[in-house]
Design a protein around this motif. Structure first.
Motif, mmCIF file in Angstrom:
data_model
loop_
_atom_site.group_PDB
_atom_site.id
_atom_site.type_symbol
_atom_site.label_atom_id
_atom_site.label_comp_id
_atom_site.label_asym_id
_atom_site.label_seq_id
_atom_site.Cartn_x
_atom_site.Cartn_y
_atom_site.Cartn_z
ATOM 1 N N ARG A 172 0.839 -1.202 0.000
ATOM 2 C CA ARG A 172 0.000 0.000 0.000
ATOM 3 C C ARG A 172 0.872 1.250 0.000
ATOM 4 N NH1 ARG A 172 -5.035 2.243 3.692
ATOM 5 N NH2 ARG A 172 -4.824 4.363 2.909
ATOM 6 N N VAL A 173 0.488 2.206 -0.843
ATOM 7 C CA VAL A 173 1.237 3.465 -0.928
ATOM 8 C C VAL A 173 0.622 4.477 0.041
ATOM 9 C CG1 VAL A 173 1.978 5.337 -2.448
ATOM 10 C CG2 VAL A 173 1.741 3.006 -3.352
ATOM 11 N N TRP A 174 1.491 5.109 0.836
ATOM 12 C CA TRP A 174 1.049 6.103 1.824
ATOM 13 C C TRP A 174 1.643 7.464 1.512
ATOM 14 C CZ3 TRP A 174 -2.449 4.611 5.514
ATOM 15 C CH2 TRP A 174 -2.599 3.236 5.713
ATOM 16 N N ARG A 175 0.816 8.479 1.544
ATOM 17 C CA ARG A 175 1.319 9.857 1.426
ATOM 18 C C ARG A 175 1.989 10.248 2.749
ATOM 19 N NH1 ARG A 175 -0.734 12.328 -2.988
ATOM 20 N NH2 ARG A 175 -2.502 11.271 -3.982
ATOM 21 N N ARG A 176 2.893 11.212 2.670
ATOM 22 C CA ARG A 176 3.589 11.652 3.896
ATOM 23 C C ARG A 176 2.588 12.115 4.956
ATOM 24 N NH1 ARG A 176 6.538 12.566 -0.417
ATOM 25 N NH2 ARG A 176 8.809 12.242 -0.395
ATOM 26 N N GLU A 182 -1.056 8.732 10.938
ATOM 27 C CA GLU A 182 -1.145 7.374 11.478
ATOM 28 C C GLU A 182 -0.080 7.082 12.537
ATOM 29 O OE1 GLU A 182 -3.400 5.116 10.932
ATOM 30 O OE2 GLU A 182 -4.505 5.992 9.276
ATOM 31 N N VAL A 183 1.144 7.557 12.312
ATOM 32 C CA VAL A 183 2.266 7.184 13.178
ATOM 33 C C VAL A 183 2.515 8.236 14.269
ATOM 34 C CG1 VAL A 183 4.718 6.606 13.251
ATOM 35 C CG2 VAL A 183 3.304 5.798 11.354
ATOM 36 N N VAL A 194 10.134 15.513 7.618
ATOM 37 C CA VAL A 194 10.390 14.702 8.803
ATOM 38 C C VAL A 194 10.192 13.221 8.471
ATOM 39 C CG1 VAL A 194 8.017 15.090 9.601
ATOM 40 C CG2 VAL A 194 9.692 14.273 11.190
ATOM 41 N N VAL A 195 9.225 12.910 7.616
ATOM 42 C CA VAL A 195 8.994 11.513 7.209
ATOM 43 C C VAL A 195 10.201 11.003 6.428
ATOM 44 C CG1 VAL A 195 7.528 9.947 5.863
ATOM 45 C CG2 VAL A 195 6.494 11.824 7.158
ATOM 46 N N ARG A 220 7.303 8.048 -6.433
ATOM 47 C CA ARG A 220 7.562 9.438 -6.809
ATOM 48 C C ARG A 220 6.273 10.258 -6.893
ATOM 49 N NH1 ARG A 220 12.242 11.257 -8.220
ATOM 50 N NH2 ARG A 220 13.092 9.196 -8.681
ATOM 51 N N GLY A 221 6.300 11.414 -6.249
ATOM 52 C CA GLY A 221 5.150 12.307 -6.292
ATOM 53 C C GLY A 221 4.033 11.935 -5.328
ATOM 54 N N VAL A 222 4.180 10.800 -4.649
ATOM 55 C CA VAL A 222 3.113 10.370 -3.733
ATOM 56 C C VAL A 222 3.652 10.187 -2.318
ATOM 57 C CG1 VAL A 222 1.254 8.722 -3.320
ATOM 58 C CG2 VAL A 222 2.008 9.158 -5.668
ATOM 59 N N GLY A 223 4.500 9.167 -2.115
ATOM 60 C CA GLY A 223 4.992 8.891 -0.768
ATOM 61 C C GLY A 223 5.804 7.619 -0.731
ATOM 62 N N TYR A 224 5.432 6.677 0.154
ATOM 63 C CA TYR A 224 6.233 5.474 0.365
ATOM 64 C C TYR A 224 5.353 4.231 0.451
ATOM 65 C CZ TYR A 224 9.945 8.743 1.642
ATOM 66 O OH TYR A 224 10.876 9.746 1.620
ATOM 67 N N LYS A 225 5.972 3.091 0.175
ATOM 68 C CA LYS A 225 5.297 1.816 0.405
ATOM 69 C C LYS A 225 6.332 0.791 0.859
ATOM 70 C CE LYS A 225 5.664 -0.070 -4.306
ATOM 71 N NZ LYS A 225 4.968 -0.775 -5.383
#
Length: 239
Positions: A172-176, A182-183, A194-195, A220-225
């Motif tokens: 699942r891709v998460w935005r910053r 969530e965290v 900071v993320v 890229r352009g979204v966040g992390y997975k």
């Protein structure tokens, strides 16, 4: 449940006393120190759940004291600074700080930040107690331990929470902003880099090549997975 223990470290007696009195009214156990040497001695005796730590102390740099305390037991650290400089914040997070407050701040904001950090101590539910095993990587939410190739990986409290959250939702891709919600567990106002800093720290510890990460991937352009290795995670339930 015993009240959380908080150590306040600030060389300004007005700030130190104000924070101490305020937190004691919230039913926390609070000790206070005016310099790094006293803070470390109290830290050993008091074993706090959270340290509220000023960056500028007379005998030690707050960032270094944060790292020293973190290396002993992974305590939560909320840093105070009179500078609004983002570079300072990034440096603090890289040293293991869980959060940041810039002086002057309101006591209401302090209360929200403290409560959000301490919520991470909550008892994990049965569903969350499952160890996540991805080939050579093991994440144990009960002991809050991570191992790679059966070797322990030292993570700060926030690094652990971030890795465990991502690994609990592989693919699942998460935005910053979503990760912060969530965290960090509240509406974070500030630089979302900071993320990136925390992801960078985790990658150095769990990736074979941090410059070409395989486990925590940038979208890229979204966040992390978190990308599971070829096999799906094996879930192990504690007996």
């Amino acid at each position: 449940m015993a009240p959380a223990k908080i150590l306040v470290v600030d060389d300004d007696p007005a700030v130190r006393n104000l924070i101490q009195r305020f937190l004691m009214k919230q039913s926390y156990q609070v000790e206070a120190a005016e310099d790094g040497k006293t803070a470390l001695a109290l830290f050993e005796q008091f074993n706090p759940d959270l340290v509220i730590l000023d960056v500028n102390l007379p005998d030690v740099i707050g960032f270094n004291l944060c790292q020293e305390m973190q290396s002993r037991n992974g305590v939560f650290v909320l840093m105070l600074t009179s500078r609004a400089d983002e570079a300072d914040k990034i440096r603090g997070f890289a040293k293991g700080a869980d959060d940041y407050l810039t002086k002057p701040f309101g006591l209401g904001e302090l209360e929200v930040r403290v409560a959000a950090i301490l919520r991470r101590q909550r008892v994990v539910t049965t569903a969350e107690q499952k160890r996540l095993v991805f080939e050579k990587l093991m994440i144990d939410p009960v002991r809050r331990e991570v191992a790679l190739n059966n070797q322990p990986v030292p993570l700060t409290a926030l690094e652990f929470d971030l890795l465990h959250f991502l690994a609990s939702h592989p693919g699942r891709v998460w935005r910053r902003a979503e990760l912060i919600q969530e965290v960090w567990d509240y509406e974070y106002v500030g630089d979302q880099r900071v993320v990136d800093v925390h992801i960078g720290q985790i990658r150095k510890k769990i990736e074979i090549d941090a410059s070409q990460p395989a486990l925590i991937q940038t979208v890229r352009g979204v966040g992390y997975k978190f990308e599971s290795p070829t096999n799906p995670p094996q879930l192990e339930v504690h007996s």
